[in-house]
Write an enzyme that holds these catalytic residues in place. Structure first.
Site, mmCIF file in Angstrom:
data_model
loop_
_atom_site.group_PDB
_atom_site.id
_atom_site.type_symbol
_atom_site.label_atom_id
_atom_site.label_comp_id
_atom_site.label_asym_id
_atom_site.label_seq_id
_atom_site.Cartn_x
_atom_site.Cartn_y
_atom_site.Cartn_z
ATOM 1 N N ASP A 181 -10.948 1.809 -2.653
ATOM 2 C CA ASP A 181 -11.439 1.516 -1.307
ATOM 3 C C ASP A 181 -12.958 1.536 -1.264
ATOM 4 O O ASP A 181 -13.552 1.192 -0.247
ATOM 5 C CB ASP A 181 -10.885 2.541 -0.305
ATOM 6 C CG ASP A 181 -9.467 2.183 0.124
ATOM 7 O OD1 ASP A 181 -9.030 1.054 -0.143
ATOM 8 O OD2 ASP A 181 -8.800 3.037 0.725
ATOM 9 N N ASP A 222 0.832 -1.206 0.000
ATOM 10 C CA ASP A 222 0.000 0.000 0.000
ATOM 11 C C ASP A 222 0.867 1.256 0.000
ATOM 12 O O ASP A 222 2.069 1.200 0.274
ATOM 13 C CB ASP A 222 -0.887 -0.043 1.254
ATOM 14 C CG ASP A 222 -2.192 0.707 1.086
ATOM 15 O OD1 ASP A 222 -2.305 1.516 0.152
ATOM 16 O OD2 ASP A 222 -3.100 0.490 1.906
HETATM 17 C C1 GLA Z 1 -5.685 1.786 2.369
HETATM 18 C C2 GLA Z 1 -6.112 0.602 1.558
HETATM 19 C C3 GLA Z 1 -7.180 -0.162 2.312
HETATM 20 C C4 GLA Z 1 -6.630 -0.596 3.645
HETATM 21 C C5 GLA Z 1 -6.137 0.593 4.424
HETATM 22 C C6 GLA Z 1 -5.418 0.164 5.688
HETATM 23 O O1 GLA Z 1 -6.695 2.721 2.477
HETATM 24 O O2 GLA Z 1 -6.558 0.983 0.285
HETATM 25 O O3 GLA Z 1 -7.626 -1.268 1.568
HETATM 26 O O4 GLA Z 1 -5.572 -1.500 3.431
HETATM 27 O O5 GLA Z 1 -5.237 1.386 3.659
HETATM 28 O O6 GLA Z 1 -4.960 1.217 6.441
#
Ligand code: GLA
Length: 710
Positions: free
Chosen positions: A526, A457
């Site tokens: 997300d 990420d």
């Molecule tokens: C990002 C990712 C999510 C999750 C969060 C965790 O927003 O896109 O899927 O993994 O971080 O903090």
């Protein structure tokens, strides 16, 4: 016809792909000049397209603003430059002097043309690279710059390539815009005269724009019309300038960096730009997308032929509240659902209890995982699943041991604020010590805990982007950060050949051909609301294949939107890509678990079609009519149809859905009902889906060809 040939009469270079031709030549001034890009040409036909250099029709015109292979900032050129140079002595400009050419054909099925030049005055060498292949219409182009002089120089702009379109009556631009949780919104507008700049100034590919465009004359449709398109293989700041010049021509130039950044080139150094690939296709946006999908599967992704596993991710179920027993409970349920890869998301390490602390301290939290991740990893493996974890290696929380120890490791400008976003700062991956540190802990983490999968990420954009103490650091970091990131990913994959990686940046903030060459799939957004996803997936799939499109079934009401849609609909939307589950399985009823298990099993039977098949978009998302996506096997023996519909307004009857590209006379059996359909009826008259009224109806039909004569 050879993939690359040169006319002895005119010096025209002709590049051939299965359905397109690309022609260029070096003009009388020594500059590489575009001739043609479109349907197939013979050598004689390409020769006939050469127009002698004429005089500009007034003393204000100069050289054409569109039509060179890499317009430089020099002489009488006034269009957007692809190459701008500040030489060691402060002089600017680049005057083309051809020094040679090479055609490389060592690798069967592909050929590469290298055209070599230098500046007439200064020791800067520029090589234009073109790669074509027998099995794709995508042409890869990039540029290599070599400072052969004794002093440093600067490249305020060093694009990978400039692409030129034929003269059309008008031009329309397709691209995506977005933001967090609303990525990949497809835009299709007339291209205005002037320069349209698509860019990211964030240090990362971005949610807000994605480095690809398609151009047509305004009349192309999903399955007809000529489309010219491009995509950049780069995961940092980028810029694509699409131009429609006053004389009616159009083209684009694109590459690394945004306005104001600059690539420094020390004495003796080389800079290889990323690939800016181009594709001409004569079959509408649908064909263009299918060619991109096949190219990405065959020539970009490292393991596209391998079936992607059904995944479970704990993020929406637990947030930061992860511990060994909770994760084991979820893993047991996931295994019963048929999940093949279990991923622990954020919260397993350091003092990470919220987004306020812990990034940088990548050891399992002792209060949550007293014996490390080993017991959970073993439990997951015993359940027959692979084991994955979430990491965010490029980031640090100011409240972390790492930051307390190395406050100088972040991007920063001395004396200025260090602006936090999501309470975190960006580690300067351009620094070799930072990149080595990341590789070191990652490779140990993977080895020590039997990790099969990383969700990598990156949750904020750059800010106060400085690299104090390094010569030209503030310029260098924009490219060096990305090449070091690529290098860490490459090293990690080499250390652990079975490791698979998902690219993520707060959802779909880092999806591009550069990162996809080193990862296996992408977290698209997300936003897991299945209705919103229809639109996001529609935009994402314009270039990127379903083989990388990670999608989870999550709980309702949706955490982001509050919307509730049926479980079956959520599954059918996620089945259009790499099916994953992200709901809190401890709260699913026995009926939901049973339905989920059936749908996971159904997906496994058709995933080869989704992941490897040809994709046809039938209808627009969220329109009045049923939207469907068809995935057809290469041999047309099998297809999957996923269809979605909101309640029709005024109870309007729904027209049948017409399928695409089935062989005339063939018959297909619906594996669910046993009904046999004629291909001609399916493609010419359409299939009545009989979806029930009411929001949100959906279906998944798997049709298999009946052997002729049976
Ligand atoms: C990002 C990712 C999510 C999750 C969060 C965790 O927003 O896109 O899927 O993994 O971080 O903090």
């Amino acid at each position: 016809m050879p993939l690359i040939s040169r006319s002895p009469d005119t010096g025209v270079w002709l590049l051939a792909t299965p359905h397109s031709s690309y022609a260029l030549r070096i003009d009388d001034s020594g500059a590489p000049r575009h001739i043609a890009w479109g349907p197939r040409l013979t050598a004689a036909e390409a020769d006939a397209l050469v127009v002698p250099d004429g005089e500009p029709h007034s003393s204000f015109e100069g050289r054409p603003g569109v039509g060179e292979e890499l317009p430089v900032d020099d002489g009488t050129r006034y269009g957007p430059p692809s190459l701008q140079v500040r030489h060691a002595d402060g002089a600017r400009g680049f005057a083309w002097q051809p020094t040679g050419h090479r055609v490389l054909t060592e690798v069967p099925g592909r050929a590469e043309l290298v055209l070599e030049f230098r500046d007439r005055l200064h020791p800067l060498h520029v090589a234009l690279h073109y790669r074509v292949r027998e099995d794709t219409d995508v042409i890869e182009r990039w540029t290599v710059l070599h400072n052969a002089g004794p002093g440093p120089l600067e490249l305020p702009r060093c694009d990978s390539a400039a692409w030129t379109l034929p003269l059309l009556a008008g031009y329309r631009l397709s691209h995506v815009t977005g933001q967090w949780s609303a990525e990949s919104q497809l835009r299709r507008d007339l291209l205005p005269f002037g320069e349209t700049v698509l860019t990211s100034r964030r240090g990362v590919t971005s949610h807000h724009a994605n480095p690809w465009v398609m151009l047509d004359d305004g009349t192309a449709g999903e399955e007809h019309g000529r489309v010219w398109s491009t995509a950049l293989a780069w995961s940092g700041s980028w810029r694509l300038t699409v131009q429609r010049s006053p004389d009616g021509r159009a083209g684009w130039t694109g590459g690394v960096g945004h306005d104001g950044t600059c690539v420094p080139l020390a004495a003796g150094e080389r800079f290889t730009t990323p690939v800016l690939a181009g594709l001409f296709s004569d079959g509408g946006f649908g064909t263009a997308s299918r060619v991109w999908h096949a190219y990405i599967r065959d020539h970009v992704l490292p393991h596209a032929a391998e079936p992607a596993p059904v995944l479970y991710n704990s993020w929406e179920a637990t947030g930061f509240d992860v511990d060994e027993s909770g994760q084991k409970a979820l893993a047991e349920r996931a295994a019963r659902l048929g999940v093949e890869l279990y991923v622990v998301d954020d919260g397993w390490f350091g003092a990470r209890r919220s987004d306020r602390a812990g990034l940088g301290d990548w050891t399992p939290a002792p209060d949550r995982f007293p014996d490390g991740l080993g017991p959970l990893s073993r439990a997951v493996h015993r359940l027959g699943m692979r084991f994955g974890v979430w990491v965010e290696p490029e980031m640090v929380s100011p409240d972390s041991d790492l930051y307390r120890e190395h406050p100088d490791w972040v991007l920063h400008v001395p004396g200025r604020d260090r602006t936090e976003m999501r309470h975190q700062l960006v580690l300067n991956f351009a620094r070799p010590d930072v990149a080595d540190w990341a590789h070191d802990w990652l490779t140990r983490l993977v080895a020590d805990h039997g990790i099969d999968f990383l969700k990598w990420d990156m949750n904020r954009a750059f800010g106060e982007a400085g690299w104090p103490g390094q010569d030209h650091g503030d310029d260098l970091l924009w490219t060096r950060y990305v090449t070091n990131l690529y290098d860490v990913l490459d090293r990690l994959r080499a250390d652990h050949p079975r490791l698979r990686i998902e690219t993520c940046a707060g959802g779909g903030g880092r999806v591009d051909l550069g990162v996809l060459a080193r990862t296996d799939q992408a977290w698209v957004s997300d936003n897991t609301d299945a209705v919103d996803r229809l639109m996001i997936q529609h935009g994402f799939g314009q270039i990127y294949p379903a083989r990388v499109m990670s999608a989870w079934v999550t709980d309702v009401p949706n955490q982001l939107t509050g919307q509730s849609v049926p479980l079956r609909f959520r599954f059918h939307v996620a089945m259009a890509g790499l099916l994953g589950v992200g709901g809190d399985l401890t709260r699913w009823s026995p009926e939901e678990l049973a339905e989920g298990a059936d749908l996971v099993a159904a997906y496994k039977k058709v995933r080869h079609l989704v992941q490897q098949g040809r994709q046809y978009r039938l209808g627009e998302p969220l329109g009045d009519r049923t939207q469907a996506v068809q995935y057809l096997s290469e041999d047309a023996d099998e297809l999957l149809l996923l269809a979605y519909r909101r309640s029709p307004r005024h109870g309007t009857p729904q027209p049948p859905v017409r399928l695409r590209d089935l062989p005339t006379g063939a018959r297909y059996r619906d594996t669910g009902t046993g009904t046999v359909h004629h291909a001609t009826v399916l493609t010419e008259y359409g299939l009545h889906l009989g979806l029930p009224t009411g929001d949100w109806a959906s279906t998944a039909l798997h049709l298999v060809r009946v052997p002729d004569g049976a």
